[in-house]
Design a protein around this motif. Structure first.
Motif, PDB file in Angstrom:
ATOM      1  N   SER A   1       5.286  44.812  19.437  1.00  0.00           N
ATOM      2  CA  SER A   1       5.031  43.467  19.942  1.00  0.00           C
ATOM      3  C   SER A   1       5.146  42.392  18.880  1.00  0.00           C
ATOM      4  O   SER A   1       5.323  41.231  19.204  1.00  0.00           O
ATOM      5  CB  SER A   1       3.640  43.396  20.570  1.00  0.00           C
ATOM      6  OG  SER A   1       2.658  43.454  19.551  1.00  0.00           O
ATOM      7  N   GLY A   2       5.036  42.750  17.636  1.00  0.00           N
ATOM      8  CA  GLY A   2       5.048  41.747  16.583  1.00  0.00           C
ATOM      9  C   GLY A   2       3.734  41.021  16.450  1.00  0.00           C
ATOM     10  O   GLY A   2       3.641  40.039  15.727  1.00  0.00           O
ATOM     11  N   THR A   3       2.703  41.486  17.121  1.00  0.00           N
ATOM     12  CA  THR A   3       1.398  40.851  17.024  1.00  0.00           C
ATOM     13  C   THR A   3       0.757  41.203  15.681  1.00  0.00           C
ATOM     14  O   THR A   3       1.100  42.210  15.071  1.00  0.00           O
ATOM     15  CB  THR A   3       0.461  41.320  18.147  1.00  0.00           C
ATOM     16  OG1 THR A   3       0.210  42.716  17.965  1.00  0.00           O
ATOM     17  CG2 THR A   3       1.054  41.053  19.523  1.00  0.00           C
ATOM     18  N   PRO A   4      -0.176  40.386  15.219  1.00  0.00           N
ATOM     19  CA  PRO A   4      -0.876  40.739  13.984  1.00  0.00           C
ATOM     20  C   PRO A   4      -1.525  42.123  14.056  1.00  0.00           C
ATOM     21  O   PRO A   4      -1.446  42.894  13.099  1.00  0.00           O
ATOM     22  CB  PRO A   4      -1.925  39.632  13.842  1.00  0.00           C
ATOM     23  CG  PRO A   4      -1.294  38.457  14.512  1.00  0.00           C
ATOM     24  CD  PRO A   4      -0.550  39.050  15.695  1.00  0.00           C
ATOM     25  N   ALA A   5      -2.134  42.462  15.181  1.00  0.00           N
ATOM     26  CA  ALA A   5      -2.770  43.777  15.306  1.00  0.00           C
ATOM     27  C   ALA A   5      -1.735  44.889  15.193  1.00  0.00           C
ATOM     28  O   ALA A   5      -1.982  45.929  14.575  1.00  0.00           O
ATOM     29  CB  ALA A   5      -3.520  43.878  16.628  1.00  0.00           C
ATOM     30  N   GLY A   6      -0.577  44.687  15.768  1.00  0.00           N
ATOM     31  CA  GLY A   6       0.489  45.675  15.671  1.00  0.00           C
ATOM     32  C   GLY A   6       0.988  45.829  14.247  1.00  0.00           C
ATOM     33  O   GLY A   6       1.223  46.949  13.772  1.00  0.00           O
ATOM     34  N   ARG A   7       1.128  44.713  13.561  1.00  0.00           N
ATOM     35  CA  ARG A   7       1.568  44.773  12.164  1.00  0.00           C
ATOM     36  C   ARG A   7       0.521  45.460  11.296  1.00  0.00           C
ATOM     37  O   ARG A   7       0.864  46.259  10.421  1.00  0.00           O
ATOM     38  CB  ARG A   7       1.880  43.362  11.649  1.00  0.00           C
ATOM     39  CG  ARG A   7       3.137  42.772  12.286  1.00  0.00           C
ATOM     40  CD  ARG A   7       3.561  41.481  11.612  1.00  0.00           C
ATOM     41  NE  ARG A   7       2.589  40.408  11.700  1.00  0.00           N
ATOM     42  CZ  ARG A   7       2.580  39.471  12.641  1.00  0.00           C
ATOM     43  NH1 ARG A   7       3.471  39.488  13.610  1.00  0.00           N
ATOM     44  NH2 ARG A   7       1.679  38.512  12.617  1.00  0.00           N
ATOM     45  N   VAL A   8      -0.751  45.154  11.542  1.00  0.00           N
ATOM     46  CA  VAL A   8      -1.828  45.797  10.784  1.00  0.00           C
ATOM     47  C   VAL A   8      -1.783  47.302  10.994  1.00  0.00           C
ATOM     48  O   VAL A   8      -1.880  48.082  10.043  1.00  0.00           O
ATOM     49  CB  VAL A   8      -3.210  45.236  11.202  1.00  0.00           C
ATOM     50  CG1 VAL A   8      -4.344  46.111  10.701  1.00  0.00           C
ATOM     51  CG2 VAL A   8      -3.372  43.806  10.694  1.00  0.00           C
ATOM     52  N   SER A   9      -1.630  47.716  12.222  1.00  0.00           N
ATOM     53  CA  SER A   9      -1.596  49.138  12.537  1.00  0.00           C
ATOM     54  C   SER A   9      -0.423  49.831  11.851  1.00  0.00           C
ATOM     55  O   SER A   9      -0.580  50.907  11.271  1.00  0.00           O
ATOM     56  CB  SER A   9      -1.521  49.324  14.050  1.00  0.00           C
ATOM     57  OG  SER A   9      -1.606  50.682  14.369  1.00  0.00           O
ATOM     58  N   GLU A  10       0.751  49.221  11.920  1.00  0.00           N
ATOM     59  CA  GLU A  10       1.932  49.795  11.259  1.00  0.00           C
ATOM     60  C   GLU A  10       1.723  49.891   9.757  1.00  0.00           C
ATOM     61  O   GLU A  10       2.016  50.909   9.141  1.00  0.00           O
ATOM     62  CB  GLU A  10       3.170  48.947  11.530  1.00  0.00           C
ATOM     63  CG  GLU A  10       3.784  49.189  12.885  1.00  0.00           C
ATOM     64  CD  GLU A  10       5.097  48.442  13.025  1.00  0.00           C
ATOM     65  OE1 GLU A  10       6.011  48.694  12.206  1.00  0.00           O
ATOM     66  OE2 GLU A  10       5.192  47.616  13.942  1.00  0.00           O
ATOM     67  N   PHE A  11       1.241  48.815   9.164  1.00  0.00           N
ATOM     68  CA  PHE A  11       1.039  48.791   7.723  1.00  0.00           C
ATOM     69  C   PHE A  11       0.008  49.831   7.293  1.00  0.00           C
ATOM     70  O   PHE A  11       0.234  50.587   6.351  1.00  0.00           O
ATOM     71  CB  PHE A  11       0.597  47.397   7.273  1.00  0.00           C
ATOM     72  CG  PHE A  11       0.188  47.340   5.833  1.00  0.00           C
ATOM     73  CD1 PHE A  11       1.123  47.482   4.820  1.00  0.00           C
ATOM     74  CD2 PHE A  11      -1.141  47.151   5.482  1.00  0.00           C
ATOM     75  CE1 PHE A  11       0.742  47.446   3.494  1.00  0.00           C
ATOM     76  CE2 PHE A  11      -1.526  47.107   4.157  1.00  0.00           C
ATOM     77  CZ  PHE A  11      -0.579  47.255   3.153  1.00  0.00           C
ATOM     78  N   ALA A  12      -1.122  49.863   7.972  1.00  0.00           N
ATOM     79  CA  ALA A  12      -2.204  50.771   7.587  1.00  0.00           C
ATOM     80  C   ALA A  12      -1.784  52.233   7.658  1.00  0.00           C
ATOM     81  O   ALA A  12      -2.295  53.057   6.904  1.00  0.00           O
ATOM     82  CB  ALA A  12      -3.433  50.528   8.462  1.00  0.00           C
ATOM     83  N   GLY A  13      -0.857  52.552   8.528  1.00  0.00           N
ATOM     84  CA  GLY A  13      -0.393  53.928   8.657  1.00  0.00           C
ATOM     85  C   GLY A  13       0.810  54.269   7.797  1.00  0.00           C
ATOM     86  O   GLY A  13       1.316  55.385   7.856  1.00  0.00           O
ATOM     87  N   SER A  14       1.243  53.327   6.974  1.00  0.00           N
ATOM     88  CA  SER A  14       2.472  53.541   6.202  1.00  0.00           C
ATOM     89  C   SER A  14       2.210  54.216   4.855  1.00  0.00           C
ATOM     90  O   SER A  14       1.113  54.141   4.303  1.00  0.00           O
ATOM     91  CB  SER A  14       3.171  52.202   5.969  1.00  0.00           C
ATOM     92  OG  SER A  14       2.448  51.411   5.037  1.00  0.00           O
ATOM     93  N   GLU A  15       3.243  54.829   4.328  1.00  0.00           N
ATOM     94  CA  GLU A  15       3.182  55.416   2.988  1.00  0.00           C
ATOM     95  C   GLU A  15       3.025  54.304   1.937  1.00  0.00           C
ATOM     96  O   GLU A  15       2.360  54.488   0.923  1.00  0.00           O
ATOM     97  CB  GLU A  15       4.435  56.244   2.698  1.00  0.00           C
ATOM     98  CG  GLU A  15       4.436  56.908   1.341  1.00  0.00           C
ATOM     99  CD  GLU A  15       3.252  57.822   1.072  1.00  0.00           C
ATOM    100  OE1 GLU A  15       2.790  57.865  -0.095  1.00  0.00           O
ATOM    101  OE2 GLU A  15       2.762  58.491   2.000  1.00  0.00           O
ATOM    102  N   HIS A  16       3.621  53.160   2.202  1.00  0.00           N
ATOM    103  CA  HIS A  16       3.480  52.004   1.313  1.00  0.00           C
ATOM    104  C   HIS A  16       2.000  51.663   1.133  1.00  0.00           C
ATOM    105  O   HIS A  16       1.532  51.445   0.017  1.00  0.00           O
ATOM    106  CB  HIS A  16       4.256  50.805   1.884  1.00  0.00           C
ATOM    107  CG  HIS A  16       4.099  49.560   1.087  1.00  0.00           C
ATOM    108  ND1 HIS A  16       3.499  48.436   1.581  1.00  0.00           N
ATOM    109  CD2 HIS A  16       4.453  49.259  -0.189  1.00  0.00           C
ATOM    110  CE1 HIS A  16       3.488  47.500   0.655  1.00  0.00           C
ATOM    111  NE2 HIS A  16       4.064  47.976  -0.420  1.00  0.00           N
ATOM    112  N   PHE A  17       1.258  51.622   2.239  1.00  0.00           N
ATOM    113  CA  PHE A  17      -0.167  51.326   2.145  1.00  0.00           C
ATOM    114  C   PHE A  17      -0.898  52.427   1.378  1.00  0.00           C
ATOM    115  O   PHE A  17      -1.766  52.141   0.545  1.00  0.00           O
ATOM    116  CB  PHE A  17      -0.813  51.156   3.523  1.00  0.00           C
ATOM    117  CG  PHE A  17      -2.315  51.115   3.419  1.00  0.00           C
ATOM    118  CD1 PHE A  17      -2.958  50.025   2.854  1.00  0.00           C
ATOM    119  CD2 PHE A  17      -3.083  52.201   3.828  1.00  0.00           C
ATOM    120  CE1 PHE A  17      -4.342  50.007   2.709  1.00  0.00           C
ATOM    121  CE2 PHE A  17      -4.457  52.184   3.688  1.00  0.00           C
ATOM    122  CZ  PHE A  17      -5.089  51.089   3.130  1.00  0.00           C
TER     123      PHE A  17
END
Length: 174
Positions: free
Chosen positions: A12-28
């Motif tokens: 969706s591109g929503t802030p919550a969606g971005r947070v979720s993607e980021f938090a689950g990433s290897e980068h994070f």
């Protein structure tokens, strides 16, 4: 990533969606390890060799050391708190929507005051290095924070029209 987050939140591109993607990433995960390592390194220095460095200084240098170490500690605790909140999202202990409300945002790192040299005393090398690296880490986290929460993150489409549609959906709560 949390099973409770739907695929539409990721796209969706929503802030919550971005947070979720980021938090689950290897980068994070790497960023989290690096941040927590810096917190531990700083605590070890300030509780050990740093005390000796401060004692070896004159009065003005010792005061500058105390002020710099407080700013350093505050900056790293804010960074650690932000990283821990992101990790709670990754572990499913906090919903991404809870991070969007603003209480988990990083404040600006207002550190305009130059403390060194202080009446001839220069900053101990380790303290100066830790302070510089903590400012870099904080600036990096602040940029990520802004891209996650301020609608500056790129949309899945990567197009200006898609970005604008995502901002409109965010504004109308969809």
């Amino acid at each position: 990533m949390s099973e409770s987050v739907t695929d539409t939140a990721f796209n969706s591109g929503t802030p919550a969606g971005r947070v979720s993607e980021f938090a689950g990433s290897e980068h994070f995960a790497r960023l989290f390890r690096d941040g927590m390592d810096m917190v531990e390194e700083t605590a070890s220095y300030l509780d050990g060799p740093g005390r000796e460095d401060a004692k070896a200084m004159g009065r003005a240098g010792a005061l500058a050391y105390a002020a710099e170490s407080m700013k350093l500690t505050t900056r790293l605790m804010q960074a650690a708190s932000w990283l821990l909140a992101q990790r709670q999202v990754a572990e499913g202990d906090l919903s991404p929507d809870q991070l969007v409300n603003g209480q988990y945002r990083l404040p600006a790192d207002d550190d305009p005051e130059e403390l060194w040299p202080a009446d001839g005393d220069i900053a101990p090398g380790v303290l100066a290095d830790l302070a510089g690296r903590s400012r870099q880490l904080y600036a990096r986290l602040k940029r990520i924070d802004e891209s996650l929460f301020d609608g500056a993150g790129a949309s899945e489409s990567g197009s200006p029209v898609g970005d604008q549609l995502n901002r409109l959906m965010d504004a109308f709560g969809q």
